[in-house]
Design a protein around this motif. Structure first.
Motif, PDB file in Angstrom:
ATOM      1  N   THR A  15      12.696 -11.871  34.167  1.00 30.23           N
ATOM      2  CA  THR A  15      12.861 -12.620  35.414  1.00 30.23           C
ATOM      3  C   THR A  15      13.252 -11.691  36.554  1.00 30.23           C
ATOM      4  OG1 THR A  15      13.509 -14.627  34.219  1.00 30.23           O
ATOM      5  CG2 THR A  15      14.162 -14.477  36.537  1.00 30.23           C
ATOM      6  N   PHE A  16      14.197 -10.787  36.307  1.00 32.10           N
ATOM      7  CA  PHE A  16      14.609  -9.843  37.351  1.00 32.10           C
ATOM      8  C   PHE A  16      13.471  -8.898  37.731  1.00 32.10           C
ATOM      9  CE2 PHE A  16      19.329 -10.155  35.976  1.00 32.10           C
ATOM     10  CZ  PHE A  16      19.467 -11.307  36.738  1.00 32.10           C
ATOM     11  N   LEU A  17      12.702  -8.453  36.743  1.00 36.10           N
ATOM     12  CA  LEU A  17      11.554  -7.580  37.030  1.00 36.10           C
ATOM     13  C   LEU A  17      10.513  -8.313  37.871  1.00 36.10           C
ATOM     14  CD1 LEU A  17      11.106  -5.784  33.579  1.00 36.10           C
ATOM     15  CD2 LEU A  17      12.045  -4.816  35.695  1.00 36.10           C
ATOM     16  N   ILE A  45      32.141 -20.619  34.601  1.00 31.63           N
ATOM     17  CA  ILE A  45      31.257 -19.447  34.703  1.00 31.63           C
ATOM     18  C   ILE A  45      31.968 -18.315  35.438  1.00 31.63           C
ATOM     19  CG2 ILE A  45      29.138 -18.596  35.767  1.00 31.63           C
ATOM     20  CD1 ILE A  45      27.863 -21.273  35.148  1.00 31.63           C
ATOM     21  N   ALA A  46      32.707 -18.646  36.495  1.00 28.07           N
ATOM     22  CA  ALA A  46      33.457 -17.625  37.227  1.00 28.07           C
ATOM     23  C   ALA A  46      34.454 -16.921  36.312  1.00 28.07           C
ATOM     24  CB  ALA A  46      34.169 -18.260  38.412  1.00 28.07           C
ATOM     25  N   GLU A  47      35.094 -17.696  35.453  1.00 27.59           N
ATOM     26  CA  GLU A  47      36.039 -17.114  34.503  1.00 27.59           C
ATOM     27  C   GLU A  47      35.312 -16.231  33.489  1.00 27.59           C
ATOM     28  OE1 GLU A  47      39.837 -16.424  32.999  1.00 27.59           O
ATOM     29  OE2 GLU A  47      39.262 -17.556  34.806  1.00 27.59           O
ATOM     30  N   ARG A  48      34.126 -16.665  33.120  1.00 24.47           N
ATOM     31  CA  ARG A  48      33.323 -15.915  32.135  1.00 24.47           C
ATOM     32  C   ARG A  48      32.882 -14.562  32.680  1.00 24.47           C
ATOM     33  NH1 ARG A  48      31.657 -13.770  28.358  1.00 24.47           N
ATOM     34  NH2 ARG A  48      30.067 -14.366  26.848  1.00 24.47           N
ATOM     35  N   LEU A  49      32.755 -14.452  34.011  1.00 27.66           N
ATOM     36  CA  LEU A  49      32.289 -13.203  34.621  1.00 27.66           C
ATOM     37  C   LEU A  49      33.261 -12.047  34.408  1.00 27.66           C
ATOM     38  CD1 LEU A  49      30.874 -14.433  38.057  1.00 27.66           C
ATOM     39  CD2 LEU A  49      29.612 -13.808  36.015  1.00 27.66           C
ATOM     40  N   LYS A  50      34.530 -12.374  34.150  1.00 29.78           N
ATOM     41  CA  LYS A  50      35.538 -11.322  34.042  1.00 29.78           C
ATOM     42  C   LYS A  50      35.240 -10.343  32.918  1.00 29.78           C
ATOM     43  CE  LYS A  50      39.297 -14.211  35.843  1.00 29.78           C
ATOM     44  NZ  LYS A  50      40.614 -14.826  35.540  1.00 29.78           N
ATOM     45  N   LEU A  61      14.564  -1.974  25.380  1.00 27.71           N
ATOM     46  CA  LEU A  61      13.721  -2.356  26.513  1.00 27.71           C
ATOM     47  C   LEU A  61      14.525  -2.353  27.812  1.00 27.71           C
ATOM     48  CD1 LEU A  61      10.836  -3.257  27.172  1.00 27.71           C
ATOM     49  CD2 LEU A  61      11.584  -5.623  26.869  1.00 27.71           C
ATOM     50  N   VAL A  62      15.772  -2.793  27.742  1.00 26.30           N
ATOM     51  CA  VAL A  62      16.636  -2.765  28.921  1.00 26.30           C
ATOM     52  C   VAL A  62      16.817  -1.325  29.401  1.00 26.30           C
ATOM     53  CG1 VAL A  62      18.988  -3.186  29.742  1.00 26.30           C
ATOM     54  CG2 VAL A  62      17.826  -4.910  28.356  1.00 26.30           C
ATOM     55  N   GLU A  63      17.060  -0.431  28.472  1.00 20.56           N
ATOM     56  CA  GLU A  63      17.214   0.984  28.830  1.00 20.56           C
ATOM     57  C   GLU A  63      15.937   1.538  29.464  1.00 20.56           C
ATOM     58  OE1 GLU A  63      19.820   2.913  28.654  1.00 20.56           O
ATOM     59  OE2 GLU A  63      21.203   1.592  27.582  1.00 20.56           O
ATOM     60  N   LYS A  64      14.808   1.183  28.909  1.00 17.32           N
ATOM     61  CA  LYS A  64      13.529   1.724  29.370  1.00 17.32           C
ATOM     62  C   LYS A  64      13.107   1.166  30.717  1.00 17.32           C
ATOM     63  CE  LYS A  64       8.611   1.911  28.108  1.00 17.32           C
ATOM     64  NZ  LYS A  64       7.591   1.506  27.095  1.00 17.32           N
ATOM     65  N   GLU A  65      13.264  -0.166  30.909  1.00 18.73           N
ATOM     66  CA  GLU A  65      12.718  -0.827  32.094  1.00 18.73           C
ATOM     67  C   GLU A  65      13.582  -0.658  33.333  1.00 18.73           C
ATOM     68  OE1 GLU A  65       9.832  -2.318  32.505  1.00 18.73           O
ATOM     69  OE2 GLU A  65       9.140  -2.120  30.447  1.00 18.73           O
ATOM     70  N   ILE A  66      14.900  -0.754  33.187  1.00 16.53           N
ATOM     71  CA  ILE A  66      15.744  -0.700  34.392  1.00 16.53           C
ATOM     72  C   ILE A  66      16.884   0.311  34.282  1.00 16.53           C
ATOM     73  CG2 ILE A  66      15.220  -3.060  35.070  1.00 16.53           C
ATOM     74  CD1 ILE A  66      17.891  -3.914  33.954  1.00 16.53           C
ATOM     75  N   GLY A  67      16.854   1.140  33.259  1.00 15.45           N
ATOM     76  CA  GLY A  67      17.823   2.224  33.195  1.00 15.45           C
ATOM     77  C   GLY A  67      19.124   1.925  32.501  1.00 15.45           C
ATOM     78  N   GLY A  68      19.241   0.766  31.865  1.00 11.98           N
ATOM     79  CA  GLY A  68      20.437   0.502  31.079  1.00 11.98           C
ATOM     80  C   GLY A  68      21.178  -0.758  31.480  1.00 11.98           C
ATOM     81  N   PHE A  69      22.232  -1.031  30.735  1.00 16.77           N
ATOM     82  CA  PHE A  69      22.978  -2.272  30.914  1.00 16.77           C
ATOM     83  C   PHE A  69      23.823  -2.328  32.187  1.00 16.77           C
ATOM     84  CE2 PHE A  69      21.859  -2.858  26.480  1.00 16.77           C
ATOM     85  CZ  PHE A  69      21.615  -4.221  26.447  1.00 16.77           C
ATOM     86  N   PRO A  70      24.377  -1.209  32.686  1.00 17.20           N
ATOM     87  CA  PRO A  70      25.145  -1.327  33.937  1.00 17.20           C
ATOM     88  C   PRO A  70      24.348  -1.970  35.061  1.00 17.20           C
ATOM     89  CG  PRO A  70      25.555   0.799  32.922  1.00 17.20           C
ATOM     90  CD  PRO A  70      24.479   0.154  32.119  1.00 17.20           C
ATOM     91  N   ILE A  87      21.573  -4.072  34.797  1.00 19.01           N
ATOM     92  CA  ILE A  87      21.254  -5.489  34.586  1.00 19.01           C
ATOM     93  C   ILE A  87      22.511  -6.347  34.680  1.00 19.01           C
ATOM     94  CG2 ILE A  87      21.468  -5.551  32.052  1.00 19.01           C
ATOM     95  CD1 ILE A  87      18.967  -7.354  32.050  1.00 19.01           C
ATOM     96  N   ASN A  88      23.669  -5.804  34.282  1.00 21.97           N
ATOM     97  CA  ASN A  88      24.923  -6.525  34.475  1.00 21.97           C
ATOM     98  C   ASN A  88      25.185  -6.745  35.962  1.00 21.97           C
ATOM     99  OD1 ASN A  88      25.784  -6.967  31.805  1.00 21.97           O
ATOM    100  ND2 ASN A  88      26.624  -4.898  31.644  1.00 21.97           N
ATOM    101  N   SER A  89      24.910  -5.711  36.766  1.00 25.02           N
ATOM    102  CA  SER A  89      25.104  -5.809  38.208  1.00 25.02           C
ATOM    103  C   SER A  89      24.155  -6.834  38.826  1.00 25.02           C
ATOM    104  CB  SER A  89      24.892  -4.438  38.845  1.00 25.02           C
ATOM    105  OG  SER A  89      24.967  -4.519  40.249  1.00 25.02           O
ATOM    106  N   MET A  90      22.889  -6.832  38.371  1.00 24.76           N
ATOM    107  CA  MET A  90      21.902  -7.788  38.891  1.00 24.76           C
ATOM    108  C   MET A  90      22.310  -9.223  38.551  1.00 24.76           C
ATOM    109  SD  MET A  90      18.478  -5.642  37.846  1.00 24.76           S
ATOM    110  CE  MET A  90      17.265  -6.693  38.640  1.00 24.76           C
TER     111      MET A  90
END
Length: 455
Positions: free
Chosen positions: A343-345, A385-390, A411-420, A422-425
């Motif tokens: 979805t983000f891609l 959800i706000a609490e879950r974001l912590k 795939l996450v590492e390959k497509e967007i460079g890692g979890f930091p 996608i977590n930010s997105m």
């Protein structure tokens, strides 16, 4: 009635977690409801060895597990299920099919009575011997006579028709109605052309509502969808008539179906295109769109050939609906992470290239109280959800199959460079949705104060 229990099947009406808070027993506990009274009695707190089969639940059908059951004197169809250590079970192993059998050894040791046909055979032989003793002039019974006396109760037992569970007739009734409306359902290619209209899923849920209750999609797939589609070997969408997907649904099977449908109803009413009625909004939902008899084919050896990817990359979607509650459970599942990544891609691709057939709305967070992106969800959901974001970390997402998790993580590492990243997105998208909730709440407060001042 205890005399006829051993060896023959008791059909399961329901296996469920039941609340025992109104008793001296802690809640909740796993119970099995049978299609007829079991005839057991709660003697000195004894439990009975049982075997379950055909339930469709791997834990209940696991023959390596040892289960026991404790009866209730005031509930003749209900048994509390215990583990090997005779401890109550608190797992939500819901099902509405299968059989329970009582162990012969358990019955003899716990209840002191044997199987019905053995008891009847013994009584018949005793009667024959007694007649021979009282009538000495009568010829003594021969071995064939005794074998016949033994065999008659066994034959009578084999001819008995045991009460069936209620789900089977309801499945048959629904199947007959489907065949009348669609006598010759045809297979549809995997992907976006195999979506299902909201009205079809809602009608299905309403028909089986007394079985589904607040149960999740694991129960629905095993007890309802798989039996309904077994004859045609198709997906549910193909069985009722597939449509072209407008929206992709990202959801966790462990959530109750009723909550998922409530969220989609709120979404459909809010985003109906106006060309069709909101009830006819077409959603691609893996539970209903995938062929559950060909799961390996749907997932495919490579992610780029899976039905999930083919649908997300079809170019006809208006967006991704992620079904959430205050626990944000989909974000803990690896396949939901895969859908989130795609979805983000797609969002990035459309912003730079604009290659989609329709405008892609991106990620929409849908709950039973409304769409968060529109500021419609309840305070309970948004604050949860706000609490879950912590402490949210998508790299902690799990999958039923470890190789799936490893594939998606790579795939996450390959497509967007890692979890930091996608977590930010994800955090960025969630913050936008929560800001909409905040603005909506503020506007509601202002309007309420205006009404109070005018009163």
């Amino acid at each position: 009635r205890g005399l006829r229990l051993v060896g023959r099947p008791f059909f399961i009406e329901d296996v469920r977690l039941e609340d025992f808070c109104d008793t001296d027993i802690d809640c909740p506990r796993l119970v099995v409801e049978l299609a007829e009274p079991h005839g057991l009695r709660d003697l000195w707190g004894e439990s009975y060895r049982i075997e379950m089969s055909g339930t469709g639940h791997p834990d209940l059908d696991d023959q390596r597990r040892r289960f026991f059951a404790r009866p209730f004197d005031d509930r003749p169809n209900i048994l509390e299920v215990l583990d090997e250590g005779h401890r109550p079970l608190e797992h939500d192993w819901s099902t509405s099919k299968g059989m329970v059998r009582f162990s012969v050894v358990s019955m003899l040791t716990c209840y002191g009575r044997g199987p019905a046909f053995v008891t009847l055979s013994f009584l018949t032989m005793l009667l024959v011997s007694l007649c021979s003793f009282l009538c000495p002039r009568t010829a003594a019974p021969s071995y064939p006579d005794l074998l016949i006396a033994l065999g008659l109760p066994v034959a009578a037992r084999a001819l008995v028709r045991w009460p069936q569970a209620q789900l089977g007739p309801e499945l048959a009734k629904y199947s007959i109605a489907l065949r009348k409306s669609r006598p010759d359902p045809q297979p549809t290619a995997r992907g976006a052309e195999r979506a299902v209209k909201f009205s079809h899923v809602r009608d299905f849920a309403n028909f089986f509502s007394r079985f589904i209750k607040r149960r999740n999609l694991y129960y629905v797939e095993s007890n309802l969808l798989r039996p309904l589609t077994a004859r045609s070997n198709l997906s549910f969408a193909e069985l009722v008539g597939a449509s072209r997907a407008e929206w992709f649904v990202s959801h966790y099977w462990g959530m109750p179906l009723c909550e998922t449908l409530d969220a989609l109803e709120k979404h459909a009413k809010a985003y109906c295109s106006g060309v069709t009625q909101w009830q006819d909004t077409a959603y691609w939902m893996c539970t209903f769109s995938n062929n559950q008899h060909k799961k390996e084919e749907e997932v495919s050896p490579t992610w780029s050939e899976s039905s999930f990817y083919l649908t997300l990359r079809s170019g006809c979607l208006r967006g991704t609906c992620m079904i959430v509650d205050e626990k944000a459970l989909p974000l803990t599942r690896s396949w939901c992470l895969f859908e989130l990544l795609q979805t983000f891609l797609l969002m990035e691709q459309q912003s730079t290239q604009g290659t989609s057939e329709v405008k892609f709305e991106g990620l929409l967070l849908c709950s039973g109280t409304g769409v968060l992106n529109r500021g419609e969800a309840s305070v309970k959901v948004s604050s949860g959800i706000a609490e879950r974001l912590k402490d949210l970390r998508l790299e902690d997402a799990k999958a039923s199959v470890q190789s799936d998790k490893e594939m998606i993580d790579n795939l996450v590492e390959k497509e967007i460079g890692g979890f930091p990243r996608i977590n930010s997105m994800l955090l960025s998208n969630l913050n936008v949705a929560l800001k909409a909730i905040e603005d909506s709440t503020r506007e509601f407060g202002v309007r309420m104060r205006q009404l109070q001042s005018e009163a």
